[in-house]
Design a protein around this motif. Sequence first.
Motif, PDB file in Angstrom:
ATOM      1  N   UNK A 150       0.898  -1.115  -0.014  1.00  0.00           N
ATOM      2  CA  UNK A 150      -0.022  -0.125  -0.026  1.00  0.00           C
ATOM      3  C   UNK A 150       0.872   1.233  -0.010  1.00  0.00           C
ATOM      4  N   UNK A 151       2.182   1.042   0.146  1.00  0.00           N
ATOM      5  CA  UNK A 151       3.175   2.516   0.339  1.00  0.00           C
ATOM      6  C   UNK A 151       3.741   2.595   1.578  1.00  0.00           C
ATOM      7  N   UNK A 152       3.025   2.074   2.399  1.00  0.00           N
ATOM      8  CA  UNK A 152       3.640   2.593   3.755  1.00  0.00           C
ATOM      9  C   UNK A 152       5.104   2.287   4.158  1.00  0.00           C
ATOM     10  N   UNK A 153       6.041   3.074   4.708  1.00  0.00           N
ATOM     11  CA  UNK A 153       7.326   2.697   5.176  1.00  0.00           C
ATOM     12  C   UNK A 153       7.567   3.376   6.466  1.00  0.00           C
ATOM     13  N   UNK A 154       8.345   2.761   7.239  1.00  0.00           N
ATOM     14  CA  UNK A 154       8.738   2.888   8.533  1.00  0.00           C
ATOM     15  C   UNK A 154       9.999   3.890   8.488  1.00  0.00           C
ATOM     16  N   UNK A 155      10.172   5.081   9.188  1.00  0.00           N
ATOM     17  CA  UNK A 155      11.460   5.745   8.770  1.00  0.00           C
ATOM     18  C   UNK A 155      11.602   6.975   9.975  1.00  0.00           C
ATOM     19  N   UNK A 156      12.736   7.406   9.818  1.00  0.00           N
ATOM     20  CA  UNK A 156      13.039   8.546  10.899  1.00  0.00           C
ATOM     21  C   UNK A 156      12.272   9.853  10.460  1.00  0.00           C
ATOM     22  N   UNK A 157      11.612  10.441  10.948  1.00  0.00           N
ATOM     23  CA  UNK A 157      11.063  11.489  10.715  1.00  0.00           C
ATOM     24  C   UNK A 157      11.448  12.971  11.266  1.00  0.00           C
ATOM     25  N   UNK A 158      11.811  14.074  10.742  1.00  0.00           N
ATOM     26  CA  UNK A 158      11.996  15.292  11.247  1.00  0.00           C
ATOM     27  C   UNK A 158      10.978  16.232  11.758  1.00  0.00           C
ATOM     28  N   UNK A 159      10.932  16.139  12.935  1.00  0.00           N
ATOM     29  CA  UNK A 159       9.431  16.867  13.515  1.00  0.00           C
ATOM     30  C   UNK A 159       9.924  18.493  13.467  1.00  0.00           C
ATOM     31  N   UNK A 160       9.211  19.274  13.210  1.00  0.00           N
ATOM     32  CA  UNK A 160       9.323  20.608  13.000  1.00  0.00           C
ATOM     33  C   UNK A 160       9.304  21.199  14.557  1.00  0.00           C
ATOM     34  N   UNK A 161      10.024  22.198  14.798  1.00  0.00           N
ATOM     35  CA  UNK A 161      10.059  22.937  16.353  1.00  0.00           C
ATOM     36  C   UNK A 161       8.347  23.659  16.469  1.00  0.00           C
ATOM     37  N   UNK A 162       8.241  23.437  17.510  1.00  0.00           N
ATOM     38  CA  UNK A 162       7.124  24.424  18.136  1.00  0.00           C
ATOM     39  C   UNK A 162       7.673  25.397  19.217  1.00  0.00           C
ATOM     40  N   UNK A 163       7.331  26.574  19.063  1.00  0.00           N
ATOM     41  CA  UNK A 163       7.859  27.700  20.113  1.00  0.00           C
ATOM     42  C   UNK A 163       9.256  27.769  19.985  1.00  0.00           C
ATOM     43  N   UNK A 164      10.080  27.647  21.257  1.00  0.00           N
ATOM     44  CA  UNK A 164      11.464  27.552  21.277  1.00  0.00           C
ATOM     45  C   UNK A 164      12.109  26.324  21.121  1.00  0.00           C
ATOM     46  N   UNK A 165      11.423  25.384  21.014  1.00  0.00           N
ATOM     47  CA  UNK A 165      12.012  23.942  20.875  1.00  0.00           C
ATOM     48  C   UNK A 165      12.665  23.609  19.843  1.00  0.00           C
ATOM     49  N   UNK A 166      13.772  22.787  19.679  1.00  0.00           N
ATOM     50  CA  UNK A 166      14.455  22.790  18.301  1.00  0.00           C
ATOM     51  C   UNK A 166      13.817  21.483  17.591  1.00  0.00           C
ATOM     52  N   UNK A 167      14.222  21.304  16.487  1.00  0.00           N
ATOM     53  CA  UNK A 167      13.685  20.119  15.791  1.00  0.00           C
ATOM     54  C   UNK A 167      14.215  18.979  16.297  1.00  0.00           C
ATOM     55  N   UNK A 168      13.382  17.702  16.167  1.00  0.00           N
ATOM     56  CA  UNK A 168      13.876  16.661  16.573  1.00  0.00           C
ATOM     57  C   UNK A 168      13.467  15.452  15.585  1.00  0.00           C
ATOM     58  N   UNK A 169      13.982  14.452  15.795  1.00  0.00           N
ATOM     59  CA  UNK A 169      13.831  13.298  14.960  1.00  0.00           C
ATOM     60  C   UNK A 169      12.895  12.118  15.803  1.00  0.00           C
ATOM     61  N   UNK A 170      12.177  11.444  15.088  1.00  0.00           N
ATOM     62  CA  UNK A 170      11.100  10.569  15.605  1.00  0.00           C
ATOM     63  C   UNK A 170      10.975   9.471  14.715  1.00  0.00           C
ATOM     64  N   UNK A 171      10.729   8.160  15.349  1.00  0.00           N
ATOM     65  CA  UNK A 171      10.487   7.169  14.142  1.00  0.00           C
ATOM     66  C   UNK A 171       8.833   7.211  13.975  1.00  0.00           C
ATOM     67  N   UNK A 172       8.549   7.188  12.578  1.00  0.00           N
ATOM     68  CA  UNK A 172       7.176   7.231  12.236  1.00  0.00           C
ATOM     69  C   UNK A 172       6.900   6.558  11.119  1.00  0.00           C
ATOM     70  N   UNK A 173       5.916   6.767  10.629  1.00  0.00           N
ATOM     71  CA  UNK A 173       5.250   5.925   9.369  1.00  0.00           C
ATOM     72  C   UNK A 173       5.107   6.993   8.239  1.00  0.00           C
ATOM     73  N   UNK A 174       5.471   6.570   7.121  1.00  0.00           N
ATOM     74  CA  UNK A 174       5.171   7.561   6.077  1.00  0.00           C
ATOM     75  C   UNK A 174       4.440   6.903   4.687  1.00  0.00           C
ATOM     76  N   UNK A 175       3.430   7.869   4.070  1.00  0.00           N
ATOM     77  CA  UNK A 175       2.968   7.257   2.928  1.00  0.00           C
ATOM     78  C   UNK A 175       2.886   8.128   1.890  1.00  0.00           C
TER      79      UNK A 175
END
Length: 383
Positions: free
Chosen positions: A261-286
């Motif tokens: 169906x096209x799903x893949x598991x990979x590291x995602x770069x989560x954009x920062x909110x407020x004063x937090x810096x960007x972080x990487x999280x394991x997620x799913x992508x389609x």
Amino acid sequence: MFNSSTPLTIDSRHLYLEIPQSFQVQEQLYSTAGGCQRARINQLCLQAFLPWFREEIAPSAKIYPNSAALPGFWEVVNGTAITFNGSRLVLIPTLAIDDDELRVQQEWVDIPEWVADYYVGIQVNPDDGWIKIFGYTTHHKLKTTGVYDATDRTYSLDVEDLISDLNVLWVSRQLHSAEVLRAEITPLAAIATTQAENLLTRLGNPDVKFPRLAVPFSLWGALLAHGGWRQRLCDRRQGLPEQQSIPQWLRTGVTNLAQQLGWEKRQLLVMPTGIRSAESVVGLSLQLLIAGNTYELRIFPHGAPEDHIWRFELRSTIAGSQIPAGLTLRLLTEDLQPFENNQDTATTPVDMLYLEVILESGEGLIWETEPIPEDYEREILRF
């Protein structure tokens, strides 16, 4: 080089097409011998027909809803749907030697989501390696003049009432024929999740050899019309575990079906909110194709694990591109019900659409977008 789209000349009245000699039937653990045979002849039929149809009539023709969904159909019904130029046809293969009628199972005629414009009768001869197109008809004619058999829930038309030359279909479309292709049908009432679970428990038992005849059609049709429930029915009958578990995908990797169906598991770069810096999280992508543009749907856990928060994001895959106004990302319950704050719509061009939900363990959700992506099929994602 073997050319699967080359017609054979066996008799001058019908079109014969060779089954590609190199084609290998994809084996799957269907719940009955009938299911195995049904899947085999549908695969042979599709492999011979689709290349020819693309070459001669509709270059953009494609399997509906997508190739990964086909085993879920063939587990319980005969036929394969193809979309082309805004229309749909269903191939109805048969091994019968005497092709004196076209017999179509009720699901293809009376489930609104499955209804086609055309139904094509095809005789399959695996031993000699050919298929024969013996005629086609429209939904309107099949529904209004076909004979309905309540014992096996089929509509049939005598071969004399079929159009034998498929080129007539192409010509009529080129001439913008005013022919009525679809008859009106009665909508099927929705069923609740608890009722669906009861049906899945009962009909998911492979000892029920003919599940399509075991309950009233109104219930059966509503169950099959829901892509997620149809897949779960197929999985249960074939003895497969839950295939759409998001936590399981993140722990051990996505299943074969999810990969198709096209799903893949990979590291995602989560954009920062407020004063937090960007972080990487394991997620799913389609990857999605919506209205000619490519997007990425992301799903990942958000916040502390004990909070059970999941975030859904939709972004353009093209750097610097935005999501246009009018596009919607929506979540629904398993039985297609909305809930509070279940959708995000772009009122102006935006970088991203997103939704955050708190989910109980084992809860199921369905995602969708508006406009609908190409090859979209409802799936239940289990959290």
